[in-house]
Design a protein around this motif. Structure first.
Motif, PDB file in Angstrom:
ATOM      1  N   ASN A  48      82.295  23.507  78.499  1.00 38.92           N
ATOM      2  CA  ASN A  48      81.227  23.678  77.507  1.00 38.92           C
ATOM      3  C   ASN A  48      81.437  22.815  76.272  1.00 38.92           C
ATOM      4  OD1 ASN A  48      83.500  25.031  76.672  1.00 38.92           O
ATOM      5  ND2 ASN A  48      82.357  26.659  75.653  1.00 38.92           N
ATOM      6  N   LYS A  49      82.139  21.721  76.438  1.00 41.23           N
ATOM      7  CA  LYS A  49      82.286  20.744  75.356  1.00 41.23           C
ATOM      8  C   LYS A  49      81.893  19.402  75.935  1.00 41.23           C
ATOM      9  CE  LYS A  49      86.334  22.919  73.270  1.00 41.23           C
ATOM     10  NZ  LYS A  49      85.586  23.538  72.161  1.00 41.23           N
ATOM     11  N   GLY A  50      81.233  18.587  75.136  1.00 42.20           N
ATOM     12  CA  GLY A  50      80.808  17.316  75.707  1.00 42.20           C
ATOM     13  C   GLY A  50      80.164  16.416  74.681  1.00 42.20           C
ATOM     14  N   MET A  51      79.229  15.608  75.145  1.00 41.26           N
ATOM     15  CA  MET A  51      78.529  14.653  74.287  1.00 41.26           C
ATOM     16  C   MET A  51      77.037  14.950  74.330  1.00 41.26           C
ATOM     17  SD  MET A  51      80.517  12.321  72.970  1.00 41.26           S
ATOM     18  CE  MET A  51      82.281  12.008  73.167  1.00 41.26           C
ATOM     19  N   ILE A  52      76.400  14.750  73.194  1.00 43.12           N
ATOM     20  CA  ILE A  52      74.936  14.828  73.126  1.00 43.12           C
ATOM     21  C   ILE A  52      74.434  13.511  72.561  1.00 43.12           C
ATOM     22  CG2 ILE A  52      72.963  15.915  72.014  1.00 43.12           C
ATOM     23  CD1 ILE A  52      74.317  18.479  71.977  1.00 43.12           C
ATOM     24  N   ALA A  53      73.398  12.965  73.177  1.00 43.64           N
ATOM     25  CA  ALA A  53      72.828  11.713  72.653  1.00 43.64           C
ATOM     26  C   ALA A  53      71.316  11.833  72.586  1.00 43.64           C
ATOM     27  CB  ALA A  53      73.204  10.550  73.560  1.00 43.64           C
ATOM     28  N   GLU A  54      70.770  11.326  71.494  1.00 40.29           N
ATOM     29  CA  GLU A  54      69.312  11.196  71.407  1.00 40.29           C
ATOM     30  C   GLU A  54      68.993   9.714  71.613  1.00 40.29           C
ATOM     31  OE1 GLU A  54      67.506  13.388  68.347  1.00 40.29           O
ATOM     32  OE2 GLU A  54      65.506  12.545  68.696  1.00 40.29           O
ATOM     33  N   ILE A  55      67.962   9.448  72.384  1.00 38.90           N
ATOM     34  CA  ILE A  55      67.656   8.069  72.769  1.00 38.90           C
ATOM     35  C   ILE A  55      66.149   7.838  72.722  1.00 38.90           C
ATOM     36  CG2 ILE A  55      67.830   6.370  74.647  1.00 38.90           C
ATOM     37  CD1 ILE A  55      70.128   7.915  75.766  1.00 38.90           C
ATOM     38  N   ARG A  56      65.763   6.690  72.185  1.00 38.31           N
ATOM     39  CA  ARG A  56      64.337   6.352  72.214  1.00 38.31           C
ATOM     40  C   ARG A  56      64.171   4.856  72.472  1.00 38.31           C
ATOM     41  NH1 ARG A  56      60.492   5.628  67.367  1.00 38.31           N
ATOM     42  NH2 ARG A  56      62.489   4.797  66.712  1.00 38.31           N
ATOM     43  N   PRO A  57      63.467   4.490  73.528  1.00 33.24           N
ATOM     44  CA  PRO A  57      63.221   3.065  73.766  1.00 33.24           C
ATOM     45  C   PRO A  57      62.576   2.469  72.523  1.00 33.24           C
ATOM     46  CG  PRO A  57      62.554   4.351  75.672  1.00 33.24           C
ATOM     47  CD  PRO A  57      62.881   5.341  74.579  1.00 33.24           C
ATOM     48  N   ASN A  58      62.979   1.246  72.157  1.00 28.87           N
ATOM     49  CA  ASN A  58      62.476   0.669  70.892  1.00 28.87           C
ATOM     50  C   ASN A  58      61.637  -0.601  71.082  1.00 28.87           C
ATOM     51  OD1 ASN A  58      64.367  -1.299  71.432  1.00 28.87           O
ATOM     52  ND2 ASN A  58      65.855  -0.599  69.900  1.00 28.87           N
ATOM     53  N   ARG A  59      61.258  -0.872  72.310  1.00 32.60           N
ATOM     54  CA  ARG A  59      60.399  -2.035  72.618  1.00 32.60           C
ATOM     55  C   ARG A  59      60.989  -3.367  72.186  1.00 32.60           C
ATOM     56  NH1 ARG A  59      54.829   0.266  73.026  1.00 32.60           N
ATOM     57  NH2 ARG A  59      55.184   2.461  72.615  1.00 32.60           N
ATOM     58  N   THR A  60      62.309  -3.448  72.080  1.00 30.79           N
ATOM     59  CA  THR A  60      62.958  -4.745  71.824  1.00 30.79           C
ATOM     60  C   THR A  60      63.952  -4.955  72.972  1.00 30.79           C
ATOM     61  OG1 THR A  60      64.940  -3.970  70.680  1.00 30.79           O
ATOM     62  CG2 THR A  60      62.943  -4.182  69.346  1.00 30.79           C
ATOM     63  N   ASP A  61      64.748  -6.033  72.849  1.00 29.03           N
ATOM     64  CA  ASP A  61      65.797  -6.218  73.864  1.00 29.03           C
ATOM     65  C   ASP A  61      67.177  -5.908  73.272  1.00 29.03           C
ATOM     66  OD1 ASP A  61      65.945  -8.319  72.180  1.00 29.03           O
ATOM     67  OD2 ASP A  61      65.754  -9.877  73.725  1.00 29.03           O
TER      68      ASP A  61
END
Ligand code: GLA
Length: 384
Positions: A48-61
């Motif tokens: 019950n321990k780990g990593m959390i990531a928020e991600i959003r495509p940004n329309r760039t490369d």
């Protein structure tokens, strides 16, 4: 793991926007250490321990990544020559590259991440990070076409190709495939696996962190792997069917004793014994025989310390302390050179053991160890 914390940091660093949130856990391993890259068995579970990531495509490369814990922001492109220097960012870059190699059209994205797996504690914080991004990129850019086995391999390949560690598959597999309340018995050659509900009545699993982080761990790890491969290659001359040490017996190893170095012999002796111990532990668990499970854990510790030589003073101390307190089973866990011991303790001994371990550790080493109760949890998933 605190999702609100990640969301608020993401908002702050990326123009008030919202993205998708993913999580992956670290892992424990009941038994089966350094057996994965020898084609053997392991017995891990996600925690019950780990990593959390928020991600959003940004329309760039470009990827713009923010490590919330390190307060560090890095931007990188997605081509092979764009590898960032910051070691934490190389994990994300490596995952992007490995997904691209598997045909996923990864585009630029903004991301912020945080974790509560202690770094360097042998609970696979790096696998948690890799699995989080592999799982996320598969959904966001790959229409989910990469299966879970391959997602685990993406993390492993990231370690091999971008982080310099020739690790096995255990950590990434446990992180991706974890299941609440179950350990996973995994055959690391065929990748066949079986969930093993693990609720030992009257016992608890607890980790004691030596808080030692070894700088040379990755080169020493790769060296152990080489020793195993040397021994397997020597045995193969007489027994062509031996692909990995998993296929070897002690008799076969003894046939080549004079042809290999003493060091390689000791490493192989440990591995052959350890693969058998995983089988023994499975049989014992099926009968609810925790005494045998515990005894095998102590044998593993001895082997890791004296034959495989991946322990350290602090871990040996914590192992002795468990023995002294009548703890059913105890051993160092993970790659070695620091990190935690994993302890199978009877409920009624728990408080006294923890109190004694903390106090005597502090008195001996002048700093505090840490205690983590194990809660076996689910693998990679999307949270929001
Ligand atoms: C590290 C590696 C794993 C495994 C363990 C030892 O955690 O990443 O692949 O080899 O060490 O069992």
């Amino acid at each position: 793991m605190d999702i609100e914390h990640v969301r608020s940091r993401f908002k702050k660093h990326f123009d008030g926007a919202e993205g998708y949130v993913y999580a992956s856990p670290g892992r424990i391993n009941l038994i089966g250490e350094h057996t994965d890259y020898n084609g053997g068995f392991v017995f891990p579970g996600a925690i019950n321990k780990g990593m959390i990531a928020e991600i959003r495509p940004n329309r760039t490369d470009k990827v713009r990544a923010y490590s919330i814990d390190l307060k560090d922001k890095v931007e990188f492109g997605l081509n092979e020559e764009d590898a960032p220097r910051a070691s934490w960012a190389r994990y994300i870059f490596g995952v992007c590259r490995e997904m691209i190699k598997r045909g996923v059209e990864v585009k630029g994205f903004d991301t912020a991440f945080a974790g509560d797996v202690p770094l360097g504690a042998g609970m696979s914080s790096s696998a948690a990070l890799e699995s989080t991004y592999a799982f996320a990129l598969n959904e966001l850019f790959g229409e989910g076409k990469i299966d879970k086995f391959e997602l685990a391999k993406v993390g492993q390949a990231t370690e091999h190709n971008y982080c310099g560690v020739k690790c096995g598959i255990m950590d990434q597999f446990a992180s991706v495939f974890g299941k609440e309340g179950s350990l996973i018995l995994l055959d690391c050659r065929s990748l066949e696996y079986q969930y093993f509900p693990f609720k030992p009545e009257g016992y608890r699993l607890v980790l004691l962190d030596s808080v030692v982080k070894h700088k040379l761990a990755s080169s020493a790890y790769n060296k152990r792997r080489e020793s195993c491969e040397n021994a397997a290659a020597a045995i193969r001359k007489n027994h062509p069917e031996v692909e990995f040490l998993r296929d070897a017996t002690m008799d076969m190893l003894n046939e080549v004793k004079s042809e290999i170095s003493e060091e390689d012999y000791m490493r192989a002796e440990y591995v052959i014994g350890e693969i058998q111990r995983v089988r023994d532990v499975c049989n014992a668990l099926e009968k609810g025989d925790y005494e045998t499970v515990g005894q095998k854990m102590y044998e593993t510790h001895y082997g890791m310390s004296k034959l495989y030589e991946v322990s350290c003073e602090e871990l040996d101390f914590l192992n002795d302390c468990a023995k002294k307190n009548g703890v059913t089973g105890s051993r160092m866990m993970g790659g070695g050179f620091g990190g935690c011991t994993i302890n199978l303790v009877k409920d009624e001994l728990y408080d006294a053991f923890i109190a004694d371990a903390k106090e005597s550790f502090k008195a001996t080493f002048g700093r505090s160890s840490k205690v983590y109760d194990v809660v076996i949890s689910d693998g990679s998933r999307r949270l929001a």
